[in-house]
Design a protein around this motif. Structure first.
Motif, mmCIF file in Angstrom:
data_model
loop_
_atom_site.group_PDB
_atom_site.id
_atom_site.type_symbol
_atom_site.label_atom_id
_atom_site.label_comp_id
_atom_site.label_asym_id
_atom_site.label_seq_id
_atom_site.Cartn_x
_atom_site.Cartn_y
_atom_site.Cartn_z
ATOM 1 N N ASP A 100 0.556 4.188 1.248
ATOM 2 C CA ASP A 100 0.185 3.291 0.080
ATOM 3 C C ASP A 100 0.358 1.730 0.670
ATOM 4 O O ASP A 100 -0.477 1.011 0.974
ATOM 5 N N SER A 101 1.510 1.266 0.404
ATOM 6 C CA SER A 101 2.200 0.277 1.010
ATOM 7 C C SER A 101 2.592 0.113 2.424
ATOM 8 O O SER A 101 3.545 0.747 2.706
ATOM 9 N N VAL A 102 2.077 -0.435 3.348
ATOM 10 C CA VAL A 102 2.490 -0.219 4.849
ATOM 11 C C VAL A 102 2.618 -1.542 5.380
ATOM 12 O O VAL A 102 1.759 -2.729 5.137
ATOM 13 N N ILE A 113 -10.746 -5.149 12.959
ATOM 14 C CA ILE A 113 -10.781 -4.169 12.231
ATOM 15 C C ILE A 113 -9.648 -4.128 11.363
ATOM 16 O O ILE A 113 -9.885 -3.764 9.901
ATOM 17 N N GLY A 114 -8.462 -4.344 11.692
ATOM 18 C CA GLY A 114 -7.452 -4.608 10.687
ATOM 19 C C GLY A 114 -7.634 -5.672 9.875
ATOM 20 O O GLY A 114 -6.982 -5.344 8.462
ATOM 21 N N PHE A 115 -7.908 -6.626 10.112
ATOM 22 C CA PHE A 115 -8.139 -7.910 9.213
ATOM 23 C C PHE A 115 -9.356 -7.473 8.325
ATOM 24 O O PHE A 115 -9.083 -8.087 7.140
ATOM 25 N N ASP A 116 -10.124 -6.721 8.634
ATOM 26 C CA ASP A 116 -11.412 -6.294 7.555
ATOM 27 C C ASP A 116 -10.608 -5.391 6.459
ATOM 28 O O ASP A 116 -10.994 -5.242 5.377
ATOM 29 N N VAL A 117 -9.536 -4.610 7.140
ATOM 30 C CA VAL A 117 -8.723 -3.653 6.169
ATOM 31 C C VAL A 117 -8.069 -4.583 5.113
ATOM 32 O O VAL A 117 -8.162 -4.271 3.969
ATOM 33 N N ILE A 118 -7.424 -5.749 5.573
ATOM 34 C CA ILE A 118 -6.703 -6.697 4.753
ATOM 35 C C ILE A 118 -7.482 -7.205 3.709
ATOM 36 O O ILE A 118 -6.936 -7.312 2.569
ATOM 37 N N ARG A 119 -8.789 -7.542 4.045
ATOM 38 C CA ARG A 119 -9.615 -8.109 3.169
ATOM 39 C C ARG A 119 -9.966 -7.324 2.126
ATOM 40 O O ARG A 119 -9.865 -7.832 0.777
ATOM 41 N N GLN A 120 -9.979 -6.003 2.295
ATOM 42 C CA GLN A 120 -10.355 -5.078 1.084
ATOM 43 C C GLN A 120 -9.047 -4.617 0.160
ATOM 44 O O GLN A 120 -9.174 -4.006 -0.751
ATOM 45 N N ILE A 121 -7.680 -4.534 1.025
ATOM 46 C CA ILE A 121 -6.689 -4.091 0.352
ATOM 47 C C ILE A 121 -5.396 -4.854 0.798
ATOM 48 O O ILE A 121 -4.333 -4.492 1.030
ATOM 49 N N PRO A 122 -5.546 -6.239 0.526
ATOM 50 C CA PRO A 122 -4.494 -7.159 0.470
ATOM 51 C C PRO A 122 -3.322 -6.922 -0.089
ATOM 52 O O PRO A 122 -2.154 -6.972 0.342
ATOM 53 N N ARG A 124 -1.883 -3.974 -0.348
ATOM 54 C CA ARG A 124 -1.207 -2.782 0.231
ATOM 55 C C ARG A 124 -0.528 -3.209 1.538
ATOM 56 O O ARG A 124 0.081 -2.181 2.119
ATOM 57 N N ILE A 125 -0.498 -4.447 1.835
ATOM 58 C CA ILE A 125 -0.011 -4.993 3.174
ATOM 59 C C ILE A 125 1.289 -5.484 2.832
ATOM 60 O O ILE A 125 1.525 -6.405 2.176
#
Length: 288
Positions: A100-102, A113-122, A124-125
């Motif tokens: 969940d939170s990472v 790729i990771g930046f686009d992940v952050i865009r979608q689930i900020p 959880r970072i």
């Protein structure tokens, strides 16, 4: 240990990760706050094999999994190997692993790729650590030695050469100092080309989204972050020059400076302890 024994030994340390669209393998070392490490090319989670236990000794859980088309993951012929497609798959992989939170660590194209992940689930970072990567993707031009992998015939021959001892001088020049042994460098080639001869890897190469639209999305995500972030650079990287790429990332993240360690492109090989120590500063119970 010979290179053809190293890959099975590495595989045995991980477990299967079932993800819709393409299954993978995941490595989890230690206990504590989870640190998810995203690899780049031409590599796999194998590049993090030294960093994961270093994180574990600092009270964190080091985690890495292979992107589809790389390492020990599936290599489906019909798959979206663009950065956006790999980001969508990563979201599924995080859920499949129960994460969940990472804390997030990214390297090379694992950055976009990771930046686009952050865009979608900020939300959880917990923190972001960027290792030798890029964010101004619209004007990025591949180094000539990596451009060879893109062309149809030359690309197939260049990829095939990584299964031979030729990968050793390539990795010594571009990727590492004296950290890994030659047989470990040979394992990189084995992991790159297994099953499909590297066909999926070449699709990933051709799928780089070097567009203003993609760049704008990921920069906006980084500038809107509410979690801590840092940039760590292998100072002798001949592929992603520190003087150009590190300031661009710091600008996107609103940072004044980056951390510099001894290393080339695969800095995880030569400076795992230093990288882990910097990441561990973001533990909730870390001393101020």
């Amino acid at each position: 240990m010979r290179h053809d024994d190293i890959v099975p030994a590495w595989e045995a340390l991980g477990t299967r990760l079932d993800v819709d669209g393409a299954n993978s393998r995941i490595w989890r070392v230690g206990k504590g706050e989870p640190v998810v490490c995203l690899h780049g090319v031409p590599a796999s989670s194998f590049v993090y094999r030294k960093l994961l236990p270093e994180l574990a000794t600092r009270g964190m859980e080091g985690i890495a999994f292979d992107f589809p088309g790389m390492g020990l993951a599936d290599r489906p012929a019909r798959f979206d190997y663009t950065w956006s497609g790999l980001a969508r798959w990563t979201l599924k992989a995080l859920d499949a692993a129960g994460l969940d939170s990472v804390h997030l660590v990214v390297h090379d194209i694992g950055g976009p790729i990771g930046f686009d992940v952050i865009r979608q689930i900020p939300e959880r970072i917990r923190s972001l650590t960027v290792l030798n990567s890029l964010v101004k993707v619209a004007r990025f031009r591949r180094p000539w030695v990596m451009q060879l992998f893109v062309y149809p015939v030359v690309g197939a021959l260049s990829t095939a050469s990584t299964r031979t001892p030729l990968i050793i001088p390539f990795m010594r020049r571009m990727g590492v100092h004296d950290g890994p042994r030659n047989q470990e460098l040979r394992a990189y080639g084995d992991l790159l080309t297994r099953q499909d001869g590297g066909a999926a890897f070449r699709k990933i190469r051709r799928g780089f989204e070097r567009t203003p639209e993609f760049e704008g999305r990921i920069i906006a995500a980084l500038r809107g972050r509410t979690f801590p972030a840092q940039v760590i650079w292998g100072a002798q990287d001949p592929a992603l020059d520190m003087a150009r790429f590190a300031p661009e990332l710091c600008d996107a993240l609103g940072l004044e400076a980056w951390h510099q360690v001894r290393g080339k492109h695969f800095l995880q090989e030569d400076a795992p302890a230093e990288i882990a120590q910097l990441i561990a500063r973001y533990r909730d119970d870390a001393p101020p």
